[in-house]
Design a protein around this motif. Structure first.
Motif, PDB file in Angstrom:
ATOM      1  N   VAL A   1      -2.789   4.644   5.115  1.00 25.40           N
ATOM      2  CA  VAL A   1      -1.825   4.161   6.105  1.00 25.40           C
ATOM      3  C   VAL A   1      -0.576   3.598   5.426  1.00 25.40           C
ATOM      4  O   VAL A   1       0.555   3.998   5.724  1.00 25.40           O
ATOM      5  CB  VAL A   1      -2.461   3.092   7.017  1.00 25.40           C
ATOM      6  N   VAL A   2      -0.748   2.678   4.515  1.00 24.02           N
ATOM      7  CA  VAL A   2       0.390   2.021   3.864  1.00 24.02           C
ATOM      8  C   VAL A   2       1.198   3.025   3.045  1.00 24.02           C
ATOM      9  O   VAL A   2       2.441   2.998   3.058  1.00 24.02           O
ATOM     10  CB  VAL A   2      -0.090   0.847   2.987  1.00 24.02           C
ATOM     11  N   GLY A   3       0.521   3.938   2.359  1.00 20.93           N
ATOM     12  CA  GLY A   3       1.227   4.947   1.572  1.00 20.93           C
ATOM     13  C   GLY A   3       2.084   5.849   2.440  1.00 20.93           C
ATOM     14  O   GLY A   3       3.228   6.174   2.096  1.00 20.93           O
ATOM     15  N   ILE A   4       1.543   6.261   3.583  1.00 25.79           N
ATOM     16  CA  ILE A   4       2.310   7.103   4.517  1.00 25.79           C
ATOM     17  C   ILE A   4       3.520   6.336   5.043  1.00 25.79           C
ATOM     18  O   ILE A   4       4.633   6.869   5.125  1.00 25.79           O
ATOM     19  CB  ILE A   4       1.418   7.569   5.682  1.00 25.79           C
ATOM     20  N   GLU A   5       3.316   5.066   5.364  1.00 25.95           N
ATOM     21  CA  GLU A   5       4.428   4.269   5.903  1.00 25.95           C
ATOM     22  C   GLU A   5       5.520   4.057   4.858  1.00 25.95           C
ATOM     23  O   GLU A   5       6.710   4.191   5.163  1.00 25.95           O
ATOM     24  CB  GLU A   5       3.904   2.934   6.410  1.00 25.95           C
TER      25      GLU A   5
ATOM     26  N   ASN B   1       6.374   8.759  -5.737  1.00 28.54           N
ATOM     27  CA  ASN B   1       5.003   8.701  -6.254  1.00 28.54           C
ATOM     28  C   ASN B   1       4.817   7.515  -7.204  1.00 28.54           C
ATOM     29  O   ASN B   1       3.781   6.843  -7.173  1.00 28.54           O
ATOM     30  CB  ASN B   1       4.651  10.013  -6.955  1.00 28.54           C
ATOM     31  N   ARG B   2       5.826   7.252  -8.026  1.00 28.53           N
ATOM     32  CA  ARG B   2       5.756   6.088  -8.935  1.00 28.53           C
ATOM     33  C   ARG B   2       5.602   4.800  -8.139  1.00 28.53           C
ATOM     34  O   ARG B   2       4.786   3.936  -8.478  1.00 28.53           O
ATOM     35  CB  ARG B   2       7.017   6.005  -9.812  1.00 28.53           C
ATOM     36  N   PHE B   3       6.392   4.677  -7.079  1.00 24.21           N
ATOM     37  CA  PHE B   3       6.327   3.455  -6.275  1.00 24.21           C
ATOM     38  C   PHE B   3       4.974   3.326  -5.577  1.00 24.21           C
ATOM     39  O   PHE B   3       4.347   2.263  -5.618  1.00 24.21           O
ATOM     40  CB  PHE B   3       7.459   3.430  -5.244  1.00 24.21           C
ATOM     41  N   LEU B   4       4.523   4.392  -4.928  1.00 22.82           N
ATOM     42  CA  LEU B   4       3.246   4.338  -4.204  1.00 22.82           C
ATOM     43  C   LEU B   4       2.093   4.018  -5.147  1.00 22.82           C
ATOM     44  O   LEU B   4       1.195   3.241  -4.804  1.00 22.82           O
ATOM     45  CB  LEU B   4       2.986   5.661  -3.488  1.00 22.82           C
ATOM     46  N   THR B   5       2.114   4.606  -6.335  1.00 24.48           N
ATOM     47  CA  THR B   5       1.050   4.359  -7.316  1.00 24.48           C
ATOM     48  C   THR B   5       1.060   2.906  -7.775  1.00 24.48           C
ATOM     49  O   THR B   5       0.001   2.300  -7.993  1.00 24.48           O
ATOM     50  CB  THR B   5       1.216   5.307  -8.517  1.00 24.48           C
ATOM     51  N   ALA B   6       2.264   2.333  -7.899  1.00 23.08           N
ATOM     52  CA  ALA B   6       2.382   0.954  -8.379  1.00 23.08           C
ATOM     53  C   ALA B   6       1.950  -0.061  -7.324  1.00 23.08           C
ATOM     54  O   ALA B   6       1.249  -1.030  -7.629  1.00 23.08           O
ATOM     55  CB  ALA B   6       3.821   0.673  -8.815  1.00 23.08           C
ATOM     56  N   VAL B   7       2.358   0.147  -6.063  1.00 23.69           N
ATOM     57  CA  VAL B   7       2.121  -0.881  -5.043  1.00 23.69           C
ATOM     58  C   VAL B   7       0.824  -0.673  -4.272  1.00 23.69           C
ATOM     59  O   VAL B   7       0.262  -1.611  -3.721  1.00 23.69           O
ATOM     60  CB  VAL B   7       3.296  -0.976  -4.043  1.00 23.69           C
TER      61      VAL B   7
ATOM     62  N   ILE C   1      11.916  -5.381  -2.053  1.00 30.09           N
ATOM     63  CA  ILE C   1      10.497  -5.256  -2.425  1.00 30.09           C
ATOM     64  C   ILE C   1      10.364  -4.889  -3.891  1.00 30.09           C
ATOM     65  O   ILE C   1       9.526  -5.443  -4.625  1.00 30.09           O
ATOM     66  CB  ILE C   1       9.803  -4.200  -1.533  1.00 30.09           C
ATOM     67  N   ASN C   2      11.218  -3.971  -4.332  1.00 28.65           N
ATOM     68  CA  ASN C   2      11.097  -3.489  -5.716  1.00 28.65           C
ATOM     69  C   ASN C   2      11.558  -4.514  -6.739  1.00 28.65           C
ATOM     70  O   ASN C   2      11.261  -4.369  -7.922  1.00 28.65           O
ATOM     71  CB  ASN C   2      11.863  -2.174  -5.893  1.00 28.65           C
TER      72      ASN C   2
ATOM     73  N   VAL D   1       9.503  -1.141 -10.318  1.00 27.52           N
ATOM     74  CA  VAL D   1       9.306   0.299 -10.523  1.00 27.52           C
ATOM     75  C   VAL D   1      10.660   0.928 -10.835  1.00 27.52           C
ATOM     76  O   VAL D   1      11.683   0.527 -10.284  1.00 27.52           O
ATOM     77  CB  VAL D   1       8.697   0.947  -9.262  1.00 27.52           C
ATOM     78  N   ASN D   2      10.666   1.898 -11.733  1.00 24.45           N
ATOM     79  CA  ASN D   2      11.900   2.614 -12.067  1.00 24.45           C
ATOM     80  C   ASN D   2      12.298   3.504 -10.885  1.00 24.45           C
ATOM     81  O   ASN D   2      11.648   4.508 -10.604  1.00 24.45           O
ATOM     82  CB  ASN D   2      11.688   3.459 -13.330  1.00 24.45           C
TER      83      ASN D   2
END
Length: 331
Positions: free
Chosen positions: A184-188, A226-232, A295-296, A301-302
């Motif tokens: 859910v959070v990743g999709i959002e 993808n970098r952001f989703l993987t990190a958070v 947020i970042n 995240v780069n």
């Protein structure tokens, strides 16, 4: 098997209208909250939304319109929120009815300003809705194409996969294909970021960058996402699925995309304010850019594309300068 029960749509824009069309064709009854009574009266009289997707006609006898959000929340089991993210808080402030036991779906491709929360997290933290009662609708899905019944693919995300499947069954038709997810959070977050990247694509279009560069921009955008989703929110996901990459591509390339249109105007030299006034529709990515940047600042995240769009929209750096710096960072 879970039953979604009576379903209500919250919101009166184009995506809300498209979702209402899909749902009511399956259930033959929906509740529909619209803020303005005059808009409701026009809808009843004309048989279609007077302001959005006017070619989509409804059987008014199948719709219970109401401008009282509390009445809708009391009468319906499943609430589908499809309001622009900047206005979600103001709508919910009217809510006195307890909603933690309702099935809450958000089809809002944005983030809650000031709170810097995706919508499911906002409902969980502020309204105490448990995660198993929270879902989202994602995927490449311009409202205009759904209204034309062009083949589209939607993903329903929910921690409770049975509930996700139940709503998939409501959405499924000859022109709507569905699948479930627990992300859910990743999709959002991906729904927020793809709007930011569509603004970037529009800016580059306005600056006369061609298709060759746009493809490089999109390739870098999906990596950044993808970098952001993987990190958070680390999860076993495939960022190349349609709900992530597909939504990014359609928003970045399509002429239906508000965010791309907004970015194109910025690239052509419009100020942010003049672009917003001329569009007369909300480009969610404008607000999403600021929220994601904030947020970042905590996530580190780069994200060079996000940074470039933020600098152009909020720091008033000339698009020509900022995009040139961005192109030098790509390979």
């Amino acid at each position: 098997m879970y039953d979604c029960g009576k379903i209500a749509i919250i919101g009166g824009g184009s995506w809300a209208t498209a979702i209402a069309k899909i749902v009511v064709s399956h259930t033959h009854h929906i509740g529909w909250y619209m803020r303005r009574d005059d808009r409701i009266e026009d809808f009843r009289r004309m048989g279609h939304n007077p302001a959005y997707l006017t070619s989509v006609h409804f059987n008014i006898d199948e719709i219970n319109f109401d401008s009282d959000l509390n009445r809708i929340a009391q009468q319906y089991d499943t609430l589908v929120f499809v309001t622009p993210s900047p206005y979600l808080k103001s709508h919910l402030k009217k809510l006195k009815t307890r909603i933690r036991d309702k099935f809450i779906l958000t089809a809002i491709k944005g983030i809650v300003p000031d709170e810097n929360l995706v919508c499911s997290e906002y409902f969980h933290q502020v309204y105490d809705v448990p995660y198993e009662n929270l879902a989202c609708i994602g995927g490449p899905s311009h409202a205009e194409e759904v209204a034309l019944e062009r083949l589209s693919y939607l993903t329903v995300g929910c921690a409770d996969r049975e509930k996700a499947q139940a709503f998939c069954d409501v959405l499924s038709s000859e022109y709507i294909k569905t699948k479930t997810s627990t992300d859910v959070v990743g999709i959002e977050y991906s729904s927020v970021l793809k709007n930011v990247y569509a603004i970037a694509a529009g800016i580059c279009s306005g600056l006369k960058y061609g298709d060759n560069f746009q493809s490089v921009l999109m390739a870098n955008a999906v990596q950044e996402m993808n970098r952001f989703l993987t990190a958070v929110y680390p999860l076993d996901r495939n960022a190349y699925d349609s709900v992530y990459l597909g939504d990014l591509l359609v928003t970045g390339y399509s002429n239906f995309s508000r965010n791309r249109t907004f970015g194109t105007m910025i690239g052509k030299g419009y100020s942010v304010k003049s672009a917003q006034i001329e569009m007369e529709m909300i480009a969610e990515g404008y607000f999403g850019t600021k929220c994601m940047k904030e947020i970042n600042r905590h996530c580190h995240v780069n994200m060079p594309i996000l940074d470039a769009v933020y600098n152009i929209l909020y720091e008033r750096i000339a698009p020509q300068i900022e995009i040139k710096l961005l192109t030098d960072s790509f390979r």
